[in-house]
Motif scaffolding. Structure first.
Motif, PDB file in Angstrom:
ATOM      1  N   ALA A  27       0.835  -1.203   0.000  1.00 10.57           N
ATOM      2  CA  ALA A  27       0.000   0.000   0.000  1.00 10.57           C
ATOM      3  C   ALA A  27       0.873   1.259   0.000  1.00 10.57           C
ATOM      4  O   ALA A  27       0.583   2.236  -0.710  1.00 10.57           O
ATOM      5  CB  ALA A  27      -0.920  -0.006   1.215  1.00 10.57           C
ATOM      6  N   ARG A  28       1.940   1.237   0.791  1.00 14.06           N
ATOM      7  CA  ARG A  28       2.849   2.392   0.831  1.00 14.06           C
ATOM      8  C   ARG A  28       3.486   2.635  -0.532  1.00 14.06           C
ATOM      9  O   ARG A  28       3.551   3.773  -1.017  1.00 14.06           O
ATOM     10  CB  ARG A  28       3.959   2.164   1.865  1.00 14.06           C
ATOM     11  N   LEU A  29       3.955   1.568  -1.156  1.00 13.75           N
ATOM     12  CA  LEU A  29       4.614   1.701  -2.456  1.00 13.75           C
ATOM     13  C   LEU A  29       3.629   2.142  -3.538  1.00 13.75           C
ATOM     14  O   LEU A  29       3.982   2.926  -4.429  1.00 13.75           O
ATOM     15  CB  LEU A  29       5.277   0.378  -2.846  1.00 13.75           C
ATOM     16  N   THR A  30       2.408   1.646  -3.459  1.00 13.61           N
ATOM     17  CA  THR A  30       1.392   2.041  -4.444  1.00 13.61           C
ATOM     18  C   THR A  30       1.108   3.533  -4.355  1.00 13.61           C
ATOM     19  O   THR A  30       1.028   4.232  -5.379  1.00 13.61           O
ATOM     20  CB  THR A  30       0.090   1.243  -4.213  1.00 13.61           C
ATOM     21  N   ARG A  31       0.956   4.032  -3.130  1.00 15.43           N
ATOM     22  CA  ARG A  31       0.715   5.467  -2.961  1.00 15.43           C
ATOM     23  C   ARG A  31       1.924   6.287  -3.412  1.00 15.43           C
ATOM     24  O   ARG A  31       1.782   7.361  -4.011  1.00 15.43           O
ATOM     25  CB  ARG A  31       0.367   5.768  -1.501  1.00 15.43           C
ATOM     26  N   SER A  32       3.106   5.773  -3.135  1.00 14.42           N
ATOM     27  CA  SER A  32       4.322   6.470  -3.543  1.00 14.42           C
ATOM     28  C   SER A  32       4.437   6.533  -5.063  1.00 14.42           C
ATOM     29  O   SER A  32       4.765   7.580  -5.633  1.00 14.42           O
ATOM     30  CB  SER A  32       5.548   5.771  -2.954  1.00 14.42           C
ATOM     31  N   LEU A  33       4.158   5.418  -5.720  1.00 16.99           N
ATOM     32  CA  LEU A  33       4.239   5.380  -7.182  1.00 16.99           C
ATOM     33  C   LEU A  33       3.227   6.331  -7.818  1.00 16.99           C
ATOM     34  O   LEU A  33       3.529   6.993  -8.823  1.00 16.99           O
ATOM     35  CB  LEU A  33       4.009   3.953  -7.681  1.00 16.99           C
ATOM     36  N   ALA A  34       2.039   6.403  -7.242  1.00 17.99           N
ATOM     37  CA  ALA A  34       1.017   7.313  -7.771  1.00 17.99           C
ATOM     38  C   ALA A  34       1.481   8.762  -7.642  1.00 17.99           C
ATOM     39  O   ALA A  34       1.296   9.576  -8.563  1.00 17.99           O
ATOM     40  CB  ALA A  34      -0.298   7.108  -7.029  1.00 17.99           C
ATOM     41  N   ALA A  35       2.088   9.085  -6.506  1.00 15.39           N
ATOM     42  CA  ALA A  35       2.590  10.446  -6.311  1.00 15.39           C
ATOM     43  C   ALA A  35       3.770  10.729  -7.230  1.00 15.39           C
ATOM     44  O   ALA A  35       3.891  11.819  -7.804  1.00 15.39           O
ATOM     45  CB  ALA A  35       2.998  10.645  -4.853  1.00 15.39           C
ATOM     46  N   ALA A  61       4.605  15.403  -4.714  1.00 11.30           N
ATOM     47  CA  ALA A  61       5.213  14.069  -4.627  1.00 11.30           C
ATOM     48  C   ALA A  61       6.214  13.941  -3.476  1.00 11.30           C
ATOM     49  O   ALA A  61       6.177  12.945  -2.745  1.00 11.30           O
ATOM     50  CB  ALA A  61       5.864  13.701  -5.956  1.00 11.30           C
ATOM     51  N   PRO A  62       7.125  14.907  -3.270  1.00  6.93           N
ATOM     52  CA  PRO A  62       8.071  14.738  -2.157  1.00  6.93           C
ATOM     53  C   PRO A  62       7.378  14.584  -0.807  1.00  6.93           C
ATOM     54  O   PRO A  62       7.776  13.736   0.007  1.00  6.93           O
ATOM     55  CB  PRO A  62       8.914  16.019  -2.213  1.00  6.93           C
ATOM     56  N   ASP A  63       6.336  15.363  -0.568  1.00 11.18           N
ATOM     57  CA  ASP A  63       5.626  15.283   0.714  1.00 11.18           C
ATOM     58  C   ASP A  63       4.902  13.944   0.864  1.00 11.18           C
ATOM     59  O   ASP A  63       4.900  13.347   1.945  1.00 11.18           O
ATOM     60  CB  ASP A  63       4.615  16.429   0.830  1.00 11.18           C
ATOM     61  N   VAL A  64       4.288  13.489  -0.226  1.00  9.01           N
ATOM     62  CA  VAL A  64       3.555  12.221  -0.169  1.00  9.01           C
ATOM     63  C   VAL A  64       4.509  11.059   0.091  1.00  9.01           C
ATOM     64  O   VAL A  64       4.265  10.206   0.959  1.00  9.01           O
ATOM     65  CB  VAL A  64       2.768  11.985  -1.475  1.00  9.01           C
ATOM     66  N   VAL A  65       5.611  11.022  -0.650  1.00  6.53           N
ATOM     67  CA  VAL A  65       6.564   9.916  -0.483  1.00  6.53           C
ATOM     68  C   VAL A  65       7.197   9.967   0.905  1.00  6.53           C
ATOM     69  O   VAL A  65       7.377   8.931   1.560  1.00  6.53           O
ATOM     70  CB  VAL A  65       7.646   9.964  -1.579  1.00  6.53           C
ATOM     71  N   ARG A  66       7.510  11.162   1.366  1.00 10.28           N
ATOM     72  CA  ARG A  66       8.082  11.290   2.714  1.00 10.28           C
ATOM     73  C   ARG A  66       7.094  10.775   3.769  1.00 10.28           C
ATOM     74  O   ARG A  66       7.486  10.142   4.755  1.00 10.28           O
ATOM     75  CB  ARG A  66       8.450  12.749   2.982  1.00 10.28           C
ATOM     76  N   GLY A  67       5.816  11.038   3.539  1.00 11.61           N
ATOM     77  CA  GLY A  67       4.795  10.544   4.456  1.00 11.61           C
ATOM     78  C   GLY A  67       4.741   9.028   4.492  1.00 11.61           C
ATOM     79  O   GLY A  67       4.543   8.430   5.560  1.00 11.61           O
ATOM     80  N   GLN A  68       4.932   8.388   3.343  1.00  9.14           N
ATOM     81  CA  GLN A  68       4.935   6.922   3.301  1.00  9.14           C
ATOM     82  C   GLN A  68       6.163   6.356   4.017  1.00  9.14           C
ATOM     83  O   GLN A  68       6.086   5.322   4.683  1.00  9.14           O
ATOM     84  CB  GLN A  68       4.891   6.435   1.849  1.00  9.14           C
ATOM     85  N   LEU A  69       7.269   7.046   3.897  1.00 10.37           N
ATOM     86  CA  LEU A  69       8.470   6.623   4.630  1.00 10.37           C
ATOM     87  C   LEU A  69       8.249   6.717   6.134  1.00 10.37           C
ATOM     88  O   LEU A  69       8.676   5.838   6.897  1.00 10.37           O
ATOM     89  CB  LEU A  69       9.659   7.498   4.228  1.00 10.37           C
ATOM     90  N   ASP A  70       7.571   7.767   6.548  1.00 11.59           N
ATOM     91  CA  ASP A  70       7.336   7.975   7.979  1.00 11.59           C
ATOM     92  C   ASP A  70       6.439   6.895   8.587  1.00 11.59           C
ATOM     93  O   ASP A  70       6.463   6.680   9.806  1.00 11.59           O
ATOM     94  CB  ASP A  70       6.705   9.354   8.213  1.00 11.59           C
ATOM     95  N   LEU A  71       5.653   6.221   7.750  1.00  9.64           N
ATOM     96  CA  LEU A  71       4.772   5.168   8.263  1.00  9.64           C
ATOM     97  C   LEU A  71       5.554   3.941   8.730  1.00  9.64           C
ATOM     98  O   LEU A  71       5.056   3.158   9.535  1.00  9.64           O
ATOM     99  CB  LEU A  71       3.762   4.752   7.184  1.00  9.64           C
ATOM    100  N   ASP A 125      13.929   1.291   1.401  1.00 12.04           N
ATOM    101  CA  ASP A 125      14.984   1.638   0.443  1.00 12.04           C
ATOM    102  C   ASP A 125      14.376   2.135  -0.869  1.00 12.04           C
ATOM    103  O   ASP A 125      14.848   3.111  -1.463  1.00 12.04           O
ATOM    104  CB  ASP A 125      15.878   0.430   0.173  1.00 12.04           C
ATOM    105  N   ILE A 126      13.330   1.448  -1.317  1.00 10.13           N
ATOM    106  CA  ILE A 126      12.673   1.858  -2.561  1.00 10.13           C
ATOM    107  C   ILE A 126      12.015   3.226  -2.386  1.00 10.13           C
ATOM    108  O   ILE A 126      12.108   4.100  -3.260  1.00 10.13           O
ATOM    109  CB  ILE A 126      11.634   0.803  -2.999  1.00 10.13           C
ATOM    110  N   LEU A 127      11.377   3.430  -1.247  1.00 12.02           N
ATOM    111  CA  LEU A 127      10.735   4.719  -0.988  1.00 12.02           C
ATOM    112  C   LEU A 127      11.770   5.844  -0.889  1.00 12.02           C
ATOM    113  O   LEU A 127      11.520   6.970  -1.330  1.00 12.02           O
ATOM    114  CB  LEU A 127       9.908   4.645   0.296  1.00 12.02           C
ATOM    115  N   SER A 128      12.925   5.543  -0.331  1.00 13.48           N
ATOM    116  CA  SER A 128      13.991   6.550  -0.262  1.00 13.48           C
ATOM    117  C   SER A 128      14.444   6.950  -1.662  1.00 13.48           C
ATOM    118  O   SER A 128      14.679   8.136  -1.942  1.00 13.48           O
ATOM    119  CB  SER A 128      15.183   6.008   0.533  1.00 13.48           C
ATOM    120  N   THR A 129      14.545   5.957  -2.545  1.00 10.72           N
ATOM    121  CA  THR A 129      14.903   6.261  -3.929  1.00 10.72           C
ATOM    122  C   THR A 129      13.796   7.058  -4.608  1.00 10.72           C
ATOM    123  O   THR A 129      14.065   8.001  -5.362  1.00 10.72           O
ATOM    124  CB  THR A 129      15.179   4.963  -4.714  1.00 10.72           C
TER     125      THR A 129
END
Length: 211
Positions: A35-43, A54-64, A72-76
């Motif tokens: 779910a985290r990766l799906t939201r990150s990819l959409a952003a 996108a940076p805020d959304v992906v950072r939010g998924q990392l924080d979860l 690692d993928i979310l960091s990239t």
């Protein structure tokens, strides 16, 4: 990804678009990470849009929080989104290059490059951020700008004439005042023609007349 080419804006966006489009096997992850990766990819798909969040959304998924592999993928992903942000922070020159045009943009670009280096082990992203940092180092350097010949002549004349007048009339107050005024004129002249490289580059790129 090379930085500072005449078609940098187009090439950088194409490179980032290719990075964004790289497939990920979501089935290999647990539901939470999927779910985290799906939201990150959409952003991330919107990362090249103006004003993208996108940076805020992906950072939010990392924080979860989640598995190290997903993190690692979310960091990239976040590093890619920040690299995309650098295209918005900088101005596009007439030949398609990217240039910082004020101190705020210079500082923001430097912060983005630092974040990318801290986030991603990806060698291409590291090389991009390192190249950008080198360019920003150059942009922040001070340089001498050729003055207008008439301005230089007036300053030189004032520096020479004012103390001479005081000496000619044998008035130490006028002489001292002339020296002080001359020194102030020279200082102001030097400061007026000492500019940071980014300002000179932006002026040349956009063909703005020099003040």
């Amino acid at each position: 990804m090379p930085v500072n080419g005449p078609n940098e804006w187009t090439e950088l966006r194409e490179w980032l678009a290719a990075r964004i489009a790289r497939p990920i096997d979501l089935a290999a992850f647990a539901e939470h990470d999927r779910a985290r990766l799906t939201r990150s990819l959409a952003a991330l798909a919107t990362a090249l849009d103006v004003g993208s969040t996108a940076p805020d959304v992906v950072r939010g998924q990392l924080d979860l929080g989640g598995s190290p592999r997903a993190n690692d993928i979310l960091s990239t992903h976040l590093a890619i989104a920040l690299a995309a942000r650098t295209t918005e922070v900088r101005a596009v020159t007439p030949d398609g290059g990217l240039a910082v045009t004020d101190r705020r943009r210079l500082a923001e670009c430097r912060a983005l490059a630092g974040d990318i280096l801290a986030l991603s082990p990806d060698p291409e992203l590291i090389a991009f951020a390192a190249d950008l940092n080198r360019r920003l180092d150059r942009a922040g350097r001070w340089r001498w700008v050729e003055p207008n010949v008439w301005t230089a002549a007036v300053v030189a004349l004032a520096v020479l004439v004012l103390p001479f007048v005081g000496s000619a009339i044998d008035n130490p107050v006028v002489t001292a005042g002339g020296v002080l005024v001359g020194g102030a004129l020279v200082f102001g002249f030097v400061m007026a023609h000492r500019r940071q490289q980014w300002a000179v580059d932006a002026e040349d790129a956009f063909r703005r007349p020099r003040a």
